[in-house]
Write a protein that holds these residues in place. Structure first.
Motif, PDB file in Angstrom:
ATOM      1  N   MET A  43       0.845  -1.209   0.000  1.00  0.00           N
ATOM      2  CA  MET A  43       0.000   0.000   0.000  1.00  0.00           C
ATOM      3  C   MET A  43       0.871   1.247   0.000  1.00  0.00           C
ATOM      4  O   MET A  43       0.575   2.238  -0.664  1.00  0.00           O
ATOM      5  CB  MET A  43      -0.894   0.043   1.239  1.00  0.00           C
ATOM      6  N   LEU A  44       1.962   1.203   0.751  1.00  0.00           N
ATOM      7  CA  LEU A  44       2.860   2.354   0.850  1.00  0.00           C
ATOM      8  C   LEU A  44       3.743   2.499  -0.394  1.00  0.00           C
ATOM      9  O   LEU A  44       3.908   3.592  -0.919  1.00  0.00           O
ATOM     10  CB  LEU A  44       3.764   2.196   2.094  1.00  0.00           C
ATOM     11  N   LEU A  45       4.302   1.387  -0.844  1.00  0.00           N
ATOM     12  CA  LEU A  45       5.408   1.485  -1.811  1.00  0.00           C
ATOM     13  C   LEU A  45       5.044   1.131  -3.247  1.00  0.00           C
ATOM     14  O   LEU A  45       5.838   1.330  -4.160  1.00  0.00           O
ATOM     15  CB  LEU A  45       6.565   0.580  -1.363  1.00  0.00           C
ATOM     16  N   LEU A  46       3.820   0.576  -3.446  1.00  0.00           N
ATOM     17  CA  LEU A  46       3.461   0.121  -4.792  1.00  0.00           C
ATOM     18  C   LEU A  46       2.225   0.850  -5.335  1.00  0.00           C
ATOM     19  O   LEU A  46       2.142   1.122  -6.531  1.00  0.00           O
ATOM     20  CB  LEU A  46       3.209  -1.395  -4.724  1.00  0.00           C
ATOM     21  N   ARG A  47       1.297   1.149  -4.437  1.00  0.00           N
ATOM     22  CA  ARG A  47       0.012   1.722  -4.871  1.00  0.00           C
ATOM     23  C   ARG A  47       0.213   2.987  -5.708  1.00  0.00           C
ATOM     24  O   ARG A  47       0.873   3.932  -5.266  1.00  0.00           O
ATOM     25  CB  ARG A  47      -0.859   2.046  -3.646  1.00  0.00           C
ATOM     26  N   GLY A  48      -0.326   2.970  -6.922  1.00  0.00           N
ATOM     27  CA  GLY A  48      -0.333   4.157  -7.790  1.00  0.00           C
ATOM     28  C   GLY A  48       1.034   4.586  -8.294  1.00  0.00           C
ATOM     29  O   GLY A  48       1.170   5.662  -8.871  1.00  0.00           O
ATOM     30  N   LYS A  49       2.056   3.760  -8.113  1.00  0.00           N
ATOM     31  CA  LYS A  49       3.407   4.202  -8.479  1.00  0.00           C
ATOM     32  C   LYS A  49       3.775   3.796  -9.917  1.00  0.00           C
ATOM     33  O   LYS A  49       4.768   4.266 -10.451  1.00  0.00           O
ATOM     34  CB  LYS A  49       4.449   3.609  -7.518  1.00  0.00           C
ATOM     35  N   GLY A  50       3.034   2.846 -10.499  1.00  0.00           N
ATOM     36  CA  GLY A  50       3.373   2.372 -11.845  1.00  0.00           C
ATOM     37  C   GLY A  50       4.690   1.608 -11.881  1.00  0.00           C
ATOM     38  O   GLY A  50       5.306   1.480 -12.936  1.00  0.00           O
ATOM     39  N   ALA A  53      10.335  -1.259  -7.424  1.00  0.00           N
ATOM     40  CA  ALA A  53       9.835  -0.380  -6.358  1.00  0.00           C
ATOM     41  C   ALA A  53      10.483  -0.763  -5.031  1.00  0.00           C
ATOM     42  O   ALA A  53      10.822   0.080  -4.207  1.00  0.00           O
ATOM     43  CB  ALA A  53       8.319  -0.508  -6.249  1.00  0.00           C
ATOM     44  N   TYR A  54      10.609  -2.080  -4.819  1.00  0.00           N
ATOM     45  CA  TYR A  54      11.282  -2.630  -3.642  1.00  0.00           C
ATOM     46  C   TYR A  54      11.482  -4.109  -3.860  1.00  0.00           C
ATOM     47  O   TYR A  54      10.929  -4.686  -4.822  1.00  0.00           O
ATOM     48  CB  TYR A  54      10.469  -2.361  -2.356  1.00  0.00           C
ATOM     49  N   PHE A  55      12.269  -4.725  -2.999  1.00  0.00           N
ATOM     50  CA  PHE A  55      12.526  -6.157  -3.084  1.00  0.00           C
ATOM     51  C   PHE A  55      12.140  -6.782  -1.741  1.00  0.00           C
ATOM     52  O   PHE A  55      12.605  -6.340  -0.693  1.00  0.00           O
ATOM     53  CB  PHE A  55      14.016  -6.389  -3.377  1.00  0.00           C
ATOM     54  N   HIS A  56      11.266  -7.783  -1.790  1.00  0.00           N
ATOM     55  CA  HIS A  56      10.752  -8.403  -0.554  1.00  0.00           C
ATOM     56  C   HIS A  56      11.169  -9.865  -0.456  1.00  0.00           C
ATOM     57  O   HIS A  56      11.043 -10.618  -1.423  1.00  0.00           O
ATOM     58  CB  HIS A  56       9.221  -8.330  -0.550  1.00  0.00           C
ATOM     59  N   TYR A  57      11.662 -10.245   0.701  1.00  0.00           N
ATOM     60  CA  TYR A  57      11.899 -11.672   0.936  1.00  0.00           C
ATOM     61  C   TYR A  57      11.675 -12.017   2.402  1.00  0.00           C
ATOM     62  O   TYR A  57      11.535 -11.132   3.254  1.00  0.00           O
ATOM     63  CB  TYR A  57      13.280 -12.109   0.448  1.00  0.00           C
TER      64      TYR A  57
END
Ligand code: PMP
Length: 368
Positions: free
Chosen positions: A84-91, A143-147
């Protein structure tokens, strides 16, 4: 005698902490109020939350620029709050690793908010190993990398930091937070619910860098906007006072009784080494799930030769006072979780039970 707790979570807590938590139900130290009724706006609770934060900062050696938050909704809510913070609406596209059950739960939640690229999927190896660096093609534009640093169900743990330094690194450390030293300055956001290494369920610790809050999308519900919790120092609404109090006690124990995360890691390594040595020396009677290089120090997952023997083993273990050894409902088998508060003595008892079970049943198998 209480049982030895080998559960995957809620996990074992230090005995000294359990005694203080028990006493706090009657009255917290220096006050004539129960922890269950004292105000979250009281000076007492202010000092509790401040110490919990200070302890975590000290244990991690946290550099400047990071916030430490105590949130509700478990780690599962972080699966949503992060995109929600880092991906929403960022394309933009977020990168995820699919290394086991829990990373598999995070990915669909991120997809609700934007594009996700799974850059490695361990499903075809039945989540029995983790990727090597050369198998991972990271993008600089992510946008970011999650693991997930430790896959609790499969017993897989990364023994290194992954990803690129120019893309925010986001890590679910629910099952190994504060179990070993960490180069925390390399992460944008770390989250860990309390019920493994930190305390009871009900609170989730989030450590995040202020840079991530520069471009927050409009219209987030206040409870799902990290800024609400930063501004209110984790008391935006009524927090779980008891759970946070226990987190404070556990982090105090880790800092002052154990001597910090490096000392904790040594103990954790010795516990896991003892159990893995028994598994490796069992002539295949106990078969580990994870590839040796990716074995977790926190969750030791293995099978016996048949599900019938597994059932009998679990019954023997229960009779010996060993609790929570059945594997996760999605995988079956056996899982021994060796979180920080599981004592070396508990692991010795487990090893004795396993060794005597093997002696009785391996010989019976041979003569049959
Ligand atoms: N991530 C990991 C690594 C976990 O082990 C778990 C639960 N055991 C979760 C996330 C989900 O946590 P919660 O139940 O707090 O939502």
């Amino acid at each position: 005698m209480t049982n030895y707790n080998f559960s995957g979570g809620p996990g074992a807590l230090p005995e000294s902490v359990l005694i203080q938590a028990r006493d706090s139900i009657e009255a917290v130290p220096g006050q004539r109020m129960s922890v269950l009724g004292i105000s979250h706006r009281s000076e007492w609770f202010e000092s509790v939350i401040a110490e919990a934060e200070d302890n975590i900062r000290a244990l991690l050696g946290l550099p400047a620029g990071y916030h430490v938050l105590f949130l509700q909704g478990g780690s599962s809510l972080q699966f949503s709050m992060i995109p929600m913070l880092l991906l929403r609406g960022k394309g933009l596209t977020a990168e995820y690793l699919h290394t086991g059950y829990w990373s598999g739960k995070a990915i669909p939640e991120a997809r609700r908010e934007g594009a996700v690229r799974v850059i490695w999927n361990g499903e075809h190896d039945a989540f029995s190993r983790l990727p090597r660096d050369e198998e991972l093609a990271h993008s600089q534009k992510a946008a970011y990398f999650h693991y997930v640093s430790n896959e609790t169900v499969e017993g897989l743990q990364f023994h290194r930091t992954l990803g690129r330094d120019d893309v925010p690194r986001i890590c679910d450390m629910s099952s190994d937070f504060l179990s070993r030293p960490l180069d925390v300055g390399r992460y944008g956001l770390i989250y860990a619910h309390a019920q493994k290494n930190l305390g009871p369920a009900g609170v989730t610790v989030v450590v995040l860098h202020d840079d991530l809050l520069r471009d927050v999308p409009e219209g987030l519900p206040a409870m799902l906007d990290y800024r609400s919790h930063v501004q209110s120092r984790s008391v935006y609404n009524t927090p779980p006072v008891f759970a946070i109090y226990v987190v404070m006690l556990v982090t105090r124990w880790l800092l002052h009784e154990i001597g910090g995360v490096a000392a904790m890691e040594k103990i954790n390594m010795a516990k896991a080494a003892e159990l893995y040595a028994l598994i490796d020396g069992s002539d295949g009677f106990y078969a580990g799930h994870a590839a040796a290089a990716d074995r977790s120090l926190m969750n030791v997952v293995f099978n016996l030769p048949s599900s019938d023997l597994e059932r009998r083993f679990l019954a023997d273990a229960e009779a010996a006072g060993l609790y929570g050894l059945e594997g996760h409902r999605s995988l079956g088998g056996i899982r021994a979780s060796l979180y920080n508060a599981v004592t070396p003595r508990a692991v010795e008892v487990l090893c004795d039970v396993m060794e005597s079970f093997r002696r009785r049943h391996a010989s019976r198998r041979k003569s049959a």
